[in-house]
Design an enzyme around this catalytic site. Structure first.
Site, PDB file in Angstrom:
ATOM      1  N   SER A 181       0.835  -1.208   0.000  1.00 28.86           N
ATOM      2  CA  SER A 181       0.000   0.000   0.000  1.00 28.86           C
ATOM      3  C   SER A 181       0.866   1.253   0.000  1.00 28.86           C
ATOM      4  CB  SER A 181      -0.922  -0.009   1.220  1.00 28.86           C
ATOM      5  OG  SER A 181      -1.682  -1.198   1.260  1.00 28.86           O
ATOM      6  N   LYS A 187      -0.032  -9.965   8.361  1.00 31.05           N
ATOM      7  CA  LYS A 187       0.313  -8.563   8.602  1.00 31.05           C
ATOM      8  C   LYS A 187      -0.956  -7.873   9.084  1.00 31.05           C
ATOM      9  CE  LYS A 187       2.010  -4.339   6.348  1.00 31.05           C
ATOM     10  NZ  LYS A 187       0.911  -3.368   6.190  1.00 31.05           N
TER      11      LYS A 187
END
Length: 317
Positions: free
Chosen positions: A54, A178
């Site tokens: 991201s 994550k």
């Protein structure tokens, strides 16, 4: 699992790296500048990186650009003697078919692991069973291990529950998570219920809290420009210097709020401010507004000073 992957750990501090673009009409990826940034991070002592995630503006990258970036990252690690430098690559997609293709590309280009968000465009149709089936299908068909990426804020609210994580953890090729859901209680459950399963935070503003419940490390954007500070925070906590660690954690948490509140424009502005490169966002995302830039300067000033001291210490000054 390949021998190379087995030798490259997931425990520790990893950096979801920015992607650096050229200031040209086409905004091409600047491969040499990206290699320079990877080397800077490796030399600072972080365990590894998450590329094209991201923070790396994954959604703005072409398939070929992802391959180029992964290959360049492995090349700079090998050429500079960082044989144990861990490379994770983002491989999220809106279908299992594409996620599998991206993961195979990443493996061929030198990545050790892939990090995969759930497909969320048709979120209202994605039941918990459908999300878990997606991860299993992808993991069944790729040559490197998969890390589940939990970030409901960018996945239309989709999140694998602790029970779902326990089911996925039984798969031989799903080896960790994550957690950018930033749920420390869920981290504690995931560690406790799934021995050997890697649990990584998705930020560092609660890092010692995550470590306290057994998390294995974190993948944190602020380490793009303050890597030594985050490593120092872990070292203080591990050494039992809890008063010093708590004080530094507060400073890190305040600084990280500038990123959490300002998004990727804040991260790239801070990289430009403190490293002198990397500030350009790929269009159409605009640069950070003045208010965000001012917040970055104010909130990050204390740990910028800490980082400078740690750099000096590393040079014996």
């Amino acid at each position: 699992m390949s021998t190379a992957t087995a030798l490259r750990p997931l425990e520790g501090i990893h950096v979801p790296t920015i992607t650096i673009f050229k200031d040209t009409p086409g905004q091409e990826i600047d491969i040499e500048a990206n290699k320079k940034h990877m080397l800077y991070l490796a030399q600072a002592g972080v365990q590894g990186v998450l590329i094209q995630g991201s923070t790396g503006e994954q959604v703005a990258l072409t398939r070929e650009e992802r391959i180029q970036l992964t290959r360049a990252t492995r090349q700079v690690a090998e050429e500079n003697g960082f044989d144990r430098f861990t490379i994770m690559a983002g491989a999220g997609a809106q279908s299992a078919h594409e996620a599998i293709a991206l993961a195979k590309d990443a493996a061929d280009a030198g990545a050790d692991y892939v990090v995969v968000l759930p497909p969320s465009f048709f979120a209202s149709s994605m039941t918990a069973d459908a999300v878990e089936a997606f991860y299993i299908e992808v993991a069944d068909n790729i040559p490197i291990p998969l890390i589940v990426y939990s970030w409901p804020a960018v996945s239309s609210g989709l999140e694998v529950t602790s029970d779902g994580v326990s089911r996925l953890a039984k798969h031989a090729n799903i080896i960790g998570i994550k957690q950018t859901d930033n749920n420390v209680g869920k981290m504690a459950r995931n560690v406790y219920q799934n021995p050997g399963f890697i649990v990584l935070g998705g930020a560092s503003d609660y890092l010692i809290g995550a470590l306290a419940v057994g998390a294995h490390g974190t993948i944190t954007g602020i380490a793009n420009f303050f890597p030594r500070t985050i490593l120092e925070l872990v070292a203080l906590y591990r050494a039992g210097k809890h008063e010093e660690a708590t004080k530094l954690q507060g400073a890190v948490s305040a600084a990280e709020w500038a990123i959490l509140a300002g998004g990727i424009p804040a991260t790239k502005y801070a990289t430009q401010l403190y490293l002198g490169y990397g500030g350009l966002l790929r269009r159409p995302v605009p640069p950070a507004p003045v208010s965000v830039r001012e917040r970055v300067k104010v909130l990050m000033a204390p740990i910028s000073a800490t980082e400078q001291k740690l750099v000096a210490r590393s040079k014996g000054q």
